[in-house]
Design a protein around this motif. Sequence first.
Motif, PDB file in Angstrom:
ATOM      1  N   ASP A  87       4.566   0.062  12.152  1.00  0.00           N
ATOM      2  CA  ASP A  87       3.723  -0.868  12.919  1.00  0.00           C
ATOM      3  C   ASP A  87       2.758  -1.681  12.056  1.00  0.00           C
ATOM      4  N   THR A  88       2.667  -1.379  10.758  1.00  0.00           N
ATOM      5  CA  THR A  88       1.694  -2.092   9.914  1.00  0.00           C
ATOM      6  C   THR A  88       2.184  -3.460   9.457  1.00  0.00           C
ATOM      7  N   ILE A  89       3.448  -3.796   9.723  1.00  0.00           N
ATOM      8  CA  ILE A  89       3.948  -5.130   9.361  1.00  0.00           C
ATOM      9  C   ILE A  89       5.011  -5.570  10.374  1.00  0.00           C
ATOM     10  N   ASN A  90       4.980  -6.871  10.719  1.00  0.00           N
ATOM     11  CA  ASN A  90       6.027  -7.418  11.578  1.00  0.00           C
ATOM     12  C   ASN A  90       6.748  -8.546  10.842  1.00  0.00           C
ATOM     13  N   ALA A  91       7.810  -9.055  11.445  1.00  0.00           N
ATOM     14  CA  ALA A  91       8.655 -10.050  10.771  1.00  0.00           C
ATOM     15  C   ALA A  91       7.889 -11.332  10.459  1.00  0.00           C
ATOM     16  N   GLU A  92       7.028 -11.746  11.360  1.00  0.00           N
ATOM     17  CA  GLU A  92       6.256 -12.977  11.126  1.00  0.00           C
ATOM     18  C   GLU A  92       5.329 -12.820   9.922  1.00  0.00           C
ATOM     19  N   PHE A 144       6.846  -5.293  -2.181  1.00  0.00           N
ATOM     20  CA  PHE A 144       7.189  -3.950  -1.700  1.00  0.00           C
ATOM     21  C   PHE A 144       6.378  -3.656  -0.445  1.00  0.00           C
ATOM     22  N   LEU A 145       7.055  -3.182   0.586  1.00  0.00           N
ATOM     23  CA  LEU A 145       6.376  -2.952   1.864  1.00  0.00           C
ATOM     24  C   LEU A 145       7.025  -1.781   2.609  1.00  0.00           C
ATOM     25  N   PRO A 146       6.313  -1.196   3.610  1.00  0.00           N
ATOM     26  CA  PRO A 146       4.914  -1.473   3.927  1.00  0.00           C
ATOM     27  C   PRO A 146       3.950  -0.417   3.384  1.00  0.00           C
ATOM     28  N   ASP A 147       4.459   0.640   2.709  1.00  0.00           N
ATOM     29  CA  ASP A 147       3.588   1.764   2.348  1.00  0.00           C
ATOM     30  C   ASP A 147       2.941   1.560   0.981  1.00  0.00           C
ATOM     31  N   MET A 148       1.605   1.494   0.966  1.00  0.00           N
ATOM     32  CA  MET A 148       0.908   1.203  -0.293  1.00  0.00           C
ATOM     33  C   MET A 148       0.918   2.394  -1.250  1.00  0.00           C
ATOM     34  N   PHE A 149       0.983   3.601  -0.724  1.00  0.00           N
ATOM     35  CA  PHE A 149       0.985   4.778  -1.608  1.00  0.00           C
ATOM     36  C   PHE A 149       2.346   4.952  -2.274  1.00  0.00           C
ATOM     37  N   LEU A 150       3.405   4.798  -1.497  1.00  0.00           N
ATOM     38  CA  LEU A 150       4.748   4.833  -2.084  1.00  0.00           C
ATOM     39  C   LEU A 150       4.925   3.666  -3.058  1.00  0.00           C
ATOM     40  N   GLY A 151       4.437   2.482  -2.687  1.00  0.00           N
ATOM     41  CA  GLY A 151       4.538   1.314  -3.565  1.00  0.00           C
ATOM     42  C   GLY A 151       3.829   1.526  -4.883  1.00  0.00           C
ATOM     43  N   ASN A 162       4.738  -6.647 -11.979  1.00  0.00           N
ATOM     44  CA  ASN A 162       4.976  -7.823 -11.140  1.00  0.00           C
ATOM     45  C   ASN A 162       5.390  -7.420  -9.722  1.00  0.00           C
ATOM     46  N   MET A 163       4.857  -6.262  -9.271  1.00  0.00           N
ATOM     47  CA  MET A 163       5.093  -5.789  -7.911  1.00  0.00           C
ATOM     48  C   MET A 163       3.868  -6.057  -7.064  1.00  0.00           C
ATOM     49  N   PHE A 164       4.066  -6.685  -5.922  1.00  0.00           N
ATOM     50  CA  PHE A 164       2.993  -6.889  -4.955  1.00  0.00           C
ATOM     51  C   PHE A 164       3.244  -5.920  -3.803  1.00  0.00           C
ATOM     52  N   ILE A 165       2.193  -5.219  -3.379  1.00  0.00           N
ATOM     53  CA  ILE A 165       2.361  -4.095  -2.451  1.00  0.00           C
ATOM     54  C   ILE A 165       1.595  -4.344  -1.160  1.00  0.00           C
ATOM     55  N   TRP A 166       2.280  -4.218  -0.038  1.00  0.00           N
ATOM     56  CA  TRP A 166       1.665  -4.379   1.282  1.00  0.00           C
ATOM     57  C   TRP A 166       0.717  -3.206   1.552  1.00  0.00           C
ATOM     58  N   ALA A 167      -0.398  -3.489   2.208  1.00  0.00           N
ATOM     59  CA  ALA A 167      -1.425  -2.462   2.427  1.00  0.00           C
ATOM     60  C   ALA A 167      -1.199  -1.695   3.728  1.00  0.00           C
ATOM     61  N   HIS A 173       0.439  10.937   6.295  1.00  0.00           N
ATOM     62  CA  HIS A 173       0.335  11.096   4.847  1.00  0.00           C
ATOM     63  C   HIS A 173      -0.985  10.563   4.291  1.00  0.00           C
ATOM     64  N   ALA A 174      -1.540   9.544   4.951  1.00  0.00           N
ATOM     65  CA  ALA A 174      -2.833   9.017   4.494  1.00  0.00           C
ATOM     66  C   ALA A 174      -3.940  10.062   4.650  1.00  0.00           C
TER      67      ALA A 174
END
Length: 312
Positions: A87-92, A144-151, A162-167, A173-174
């Motif tokens: 639920d932390t990221i949608n297609a838009e 890389f999305l959506p898990d910032m800890f896995l990323g 050069n990896m950008f990670i979704w928050a 797990h948090a």
Amino acid sequence: MNIKSEILKLKKEKDVLILAHNYQLPDVQDIADYVGDSLGLSRQAAKTAQKTILFCGVHFMAETAAITCPDKTVLIPDLGAGCSLADTINAEELRKWKSEHPKAITVGYVNTSAEVKAELDYCCTSSNAVNVVKSIPEDKEILFLPDMFLGSYVAKMTNRNNMFIWAGECHVHAGIRSQDVQEKLREHANAEFLVHPECSCTSSVMYDVASGDYGSRQVQILSTEGMMNHAKNSQSKEFVVATETGILYKMQKQNPDKKFIPMSENAICRYMKMITLEKVYASLQENKYQVKVPKNIADKAHLAIERMLAIS
């Protein structure tokens, strides 16, 4: 009525494959044909000859099965079994992020909706995320999305800058925090420590291991299936496990002579626990609830999922 016996009888009569995630309730795991992690479940769904799959897991998992098995009926016992991480990221939001990095390769954790998967270049699970990223040329930017800890874990393991990670984060797990780790490990001085890379404590654990803070203690950062395999093969008799507590049932069942302690007693996914034997029985009896993915979305998502299944 013995509900387990009735489920097993119906399953045989209707020729249904029942899949259950490692985090499901023990009773639900007991009636499944296969219990595993997201990658293992996806592979089982893709190769089964049975025409109906009943998925005891959360919604994105059933969607993935529906995408990989378009000729099969995929059922989930409760449509409300969602995922806080998905639920932390949608297609838009993903399309907007991609527009800001037009040359980047998008890698998405399997814990995402079908609409998000349709926007990805690669899908991955915690067990193959590192290898998926390693398969991408080093000069390519990665979203890389959506898990910032896995990323963060994957970026460290692959030395990518050069990896950008979704928050995004999983609410379970948090909640497994680094400040709780040392206290629990002090209580169990002889235990190995098994950590899922989605945990918020993962980065600090990696730093502490590198700094020698754990001394001779064995520390492993592993997917749920990796934890299972390690526990079976290890000579240790005691393990502190940092992930959702549902995994402990199968671990104990496979290793009756060993002891498994949850890092946090509160690491319980309320969505996974929505699936009950009563709902499984109703789903089998009434063929509910069918999970369908529109063809245009499924066709776009299929390539990213196929790449995930191809990389171990």
